[in-house]
Design a protein around this motif. Structure first.
Motif, mmCIF file in Angstrom:
data_model
loop_
_atom_site.group_PDB
_atom_site.id
_atom_site.type_symbol
_atom_site.label_atom_id
_atom_site.label_comp_id
_atom_site.label_asym_id
_atom_site.label_seq_id
_atom_site.Cartn_x
_atom_site.Cartn_y
_atom_site.Cartn_z
ATOM 1 N N GLU A 47 -16.169 -14.011 -41.603
ATOM 2 C CA GLU A 47 -16.468 -12.976 -40.893
ATOM 3 C C GLU A 47 -15.663 -12.966 -39.425
ATOM 4 N N LEU A 48 -14.991 -12.070 -39.333
ATOM 5 C CA LEU A 48 -14.098 -12.110 -38.146
ATOM 6 C C LEU A 48 -14.248 -10.868 -37.234
ATOM 7 N N THR A 49 -14.500 -11.033 -36.204
ATOM 8 C CA THR A 49 -15.033 -9.893 -35.155
ATOM 9 C C THR A 49 -14.167 -9.747 -33.999
ATOM 10 N N THR A 50 -13.574 -8.769 -33.676
ATOM 11 C CA THR A 50 -12.756 -8.362 -32.458
ATOM 12 C C THR A 50 -13.397 -6.978 -31.680
ATOM 13 N N ALA A 51 -12.898 -6.905 -30.643
ATOM 14 C CA ALA A 51 -13.476 -5.768 -29.740
ATOM 15 C C ALA A 51 -13.507 -4.544 -30.626
ATOM 16 N N ASP A 52 -12.811 -4.454 -31.604
ATOM 17 C CA ASP A 52 -12.502 -3.159 -32.472
ATOM 18 C C ASP A 52 -13.377 -3.162 -33.651
ATOM 19 N N SER A 53 -13.518 -4.422 -34.071
ATOM 20 C CA SER A 53 -14.216 -4.078 -35.666
ATOM 21 C C SER A 53 -14.764 -5.551 -35.911
ATOM 22 N N THR A 54 -15.522 -5.504 -36.937
ATOM 23 C CA THR A 54 -15.980 -6.710 -37.919
ATOM 24 C C THR A 54 -15.457 -6.469 -39.358
ATOM 25 N N ARG A 55 -14.666 -7.615 -39.617
ATOM 26 C CA ARG A 55 -14.155 -7.588 -40.995
ATOM 27 C C ARG A 55 -14.706 -8.950 -41.811
ATOM 28 N N HIS A 56 -14.843 -8.681 -43.009
ATOM 29 C CA HIS A 56 -15.250 -9.796 -44.029
ATOM 30 C C HIS A 56 -14.056 -10.019 -45.051
ATOM 31 N N LEU A 57 -13.262 -11.152 -44.853
ATOM 32 C CA LEU A 57 -12.160 -11.432 -45.520
ATOM 33 C C LEU A 57 -12.513 -12.408 -46.560
ATOM 34 N N HIS A 58 -11.890 -12.481 -47.716
ATOM 35 C CA HIS A 58 -12.280 -13.312 -48.809
ATOM 36 C C HIS A 58 -10.643 -13.540 -49.414
ATOM 37 N N LYS A 59 -10.951 -14.454 -50.461
ATOM 38 C CA LYS A 59 -9.625 -14.840 -51.167
ATOM 39 C C LYS A 59 -8.402 -13.971 -51.367
ATOM 40 N N GLY A 60 -7.281 -14.089 -51.007
ATOM 41 C CA GLY A 60 -6.025 -12.992 -50.953
ATOM 42 C C GLY A 60 -5.997 -12.319 -50.031
ATOM 43 N N ASP A 61 -6.959 -12.166 -49.046
ATOM 44 C CA ASP A 61 -6.885 -11.472 -47.871
ATOM 45 C C ASP A 61 -5.835 -12.039 -46.667
ATOM 46 N N TRP A 62 -4.977 -11.097 -45.921
ATOM 47 C CA TRP A 62 -4.382 -11.535 -44.874
ATOM 48 C C TRP A 62 -5.077 -10.919 -43.801
ATOM 49 N N ALA A 63 -5.107 -11.777 -42.360
ATOM 50 C CA ALA A 63 -5.695 -11.015 -41.053
ATOM 51 C C ALA A 63 -4.354 -11.446 -40.206
ATOM 52 N N PHE A 64 -3.928 -10.344 -39.310
ATOM 53 C CA PHE A 64 -2.942 -10.639 -38.309
ATOM 54 C C PHE A 64 -3.533 -9.944 -37.057
ATOM 55 N N MET A 65 -3.220 -11.065 -36.076
ATOM 56 C CA MET A 65 -3.771 -10.771 -34.702
ATOM 57 C C MET A 65 -2.735 -10.761 -33.614
ATOM 58 N N ASP A 66 -2.650 -9.958 -32.891
ATOM 59 C CA ASP A 66 -1.592 -10.089 -31.721
ATOM 60 C C ASP A 66 -2.273 -10.844 -30.362
ATOM 61 N N PRO A 67 -1.350 -11.262 -29.747
ATOM 62 C CA PRO A 67 -1.973 -12.145 -28.347
ATOM 63 C C PRO A 67 -2.806 -11.237 -27.585
ATOM 64 N N PHE A 68 -3.744 -11.940 -26.888
ATOM 65 C CA PHE A 68 -4.832 -11.484 -26.122
ATOM 66 C C PHE A 68 -5.922 -10.738 -26.857
ATOM 67 N N THR A 69 -5.833 -10.860 -28.402
ATOM 68 C CA THR A 69 -7.054 -10.329 -29.137
ATOM 69 C C THR A 69 -8.200 -11.499 -28.922
ATOM 70 N N THR A 70 -9.185 -11.095 -28.431
ATOM 71 C CA THR A 70 -10.233 -11.776 -28.173
ATOM 72 C C THR A 70 -11.212 -11.752 -29.753
ATOM 73 N N ARG A 71 -11.624 -12.923 -30.285
ATOM 74 C CA ARG A 71 -12.106 -12.640 -31.565
ATOM 75 C C ARG A 71 -13.185 -13.790 -31.537
ATOM 76 N N SER A 72 -14.100 -13.642 -32.451
ATOM 77 C CA SER A 72 -15.197 -14.669 -32.992
ATOM 78 C C SER A 72 -15.159 -14.721 -34.684
ATOM 79 N N HIS A 73 -15.397 -15.972 -35.003
ATOM 80 C CA HIS A 73 -15.390 -16.006 -36.370
ATOM 81 C C HIS A 73 -16.294 -16.876 -36.930
ATOM 82 N N HIS A 74 -16.336 -16.809 -38.243
ATOM 83 C CA HIS A 74 -17.437 -17.762 -38.655
ATOM 84 C C HIS A 74 -16.885 -17.981 -40.359
#
Length: 276
Positions: A47-74
């Motif tokens: 579970e990946l949360t940024t200022a814009d959204s919360t996404r639930h990622l699973h097998k086969g998913d990519w996630a791309f984050m630019d510098p200064f992206t504040t994130r929380s993940h579980h």
């Protein structure tokens, strides 16, 4: 390792990771940094949360984050992933404008992006534990693997609709040259800027943010964070000495500032060998 493909772009590969997520990284809150970060989920979920959204990622998913992206993940306990980070200097910026929010993708099949990521991680895993200096041949091979990853990463970014970068206002480049002479926590000398650039403080802030997406203060903080990380990685200076070099009041002031930006203390950050 720093790569320079032309006079504008300078890349530096950071830690890569391919395998099970260590327990200490499974749950993090409000983490940020100045690196580009790419994750490919091999197993489990996050579970990946940024200022814009919360996404639930699973097998086969990519996630791309630019510098200064504040994130929380579980991450789930069985999570495995590829993690690649690299830093960039583009005409004084640590990112390529425009700076984007969290992007995710789920390709229908294995792609050149994944294959290049696997090849880079495999190479890094072999050479990560070696303590002796790398030979010219090894450095060349590393450059080849990293260059192929960057090529595929840029193609993927363009496929997501990112337009080419626009030229930076020369006045903005001049501002960067002045305020970036030496990383420091001290306030910006706007009086000097106004005299040199010939603009008011409000005008300086406006043209700078229009060109970079950051205020001059935020840009200075990025230089400060990069300098702090470099000195911590070099492992030659104490936290107190780094604080002094960056003009903090004392070590406690530096530790508090660093933790606010990275969610960990400088000492903890220095000891982590495979950050996500």
């Amino acid at each position: 390792m720093i790569l320079s493909f032309n006079t504008d772009y300078h890349y530096e590969i950071g830690p890569t990771y391919d395998g099970k997520v260590p327990e200490e990284y499974r749950l993090q809150k409000n983490h940020t940094g100045i690196a580009y970060l790419s994750w490919y989920i091999r197993k489990g979920s996050v579970e990946l949360t940024t200022a814009d959204s919360t996404r639930h990622l699973h097998k086969g998913d990519w996630a791309f984050m630019d510098p200064f992206t504040t994130r929380s993940h579980h991450f789930s306990r069985d999570a495995e992933l590829i993690s690649i980070r690299f830093r960039l200097n583009w005409r004084g910026l640590h990112f390529i404008p425009p700076r984007l929010g969290l992007r995710t993708d789920h390709p229908k099949e294995d792609t050149a992006l994944l294959k290049s990521a696997e090849a880079l991680c495999a190479f890094e895993a072999i050479h990560r534990t070696k303590t002796h200096p790398s030979s010219p041949a090894t450095l060349c091979r590393r450059s080849q693997y990293f260059s192929e990853w960057l090529y595929q990463w840029h193609k993927n970014r363009e496929a997501m609709g990112v337009q080419a970068t626009a030229p930076i206002d020369p006045r903005v480049s001049e501002i960067m040259a002045i305020i970036g002479q030496r990383p420091s926590i001290q306030p910006i000398d706007y009086a000097q800027l106004q005299t040199t650039i010939g603009l008011s403080k409000a005008q300086i802030n406006r043209i700078f943010k229009s060109a970079t997406g950051l205020t001059p203060r935020k840009w200075c903080e990025a230089q400060l964070l990069r300098a702090a990380e470099d000195w911590l990685l070099a492992n030659q200076l104490s936290v107190k000495e780094i604080a002094a070099r960056l003009d903090f009041f004392d070590a406690s002031h530096f530790i508090k500032w660093f933790r606010a930006h990275t969610n960990v203390t400088p000492t903890v950050w220095r000891t982590r060998k495979t950050p996500l």
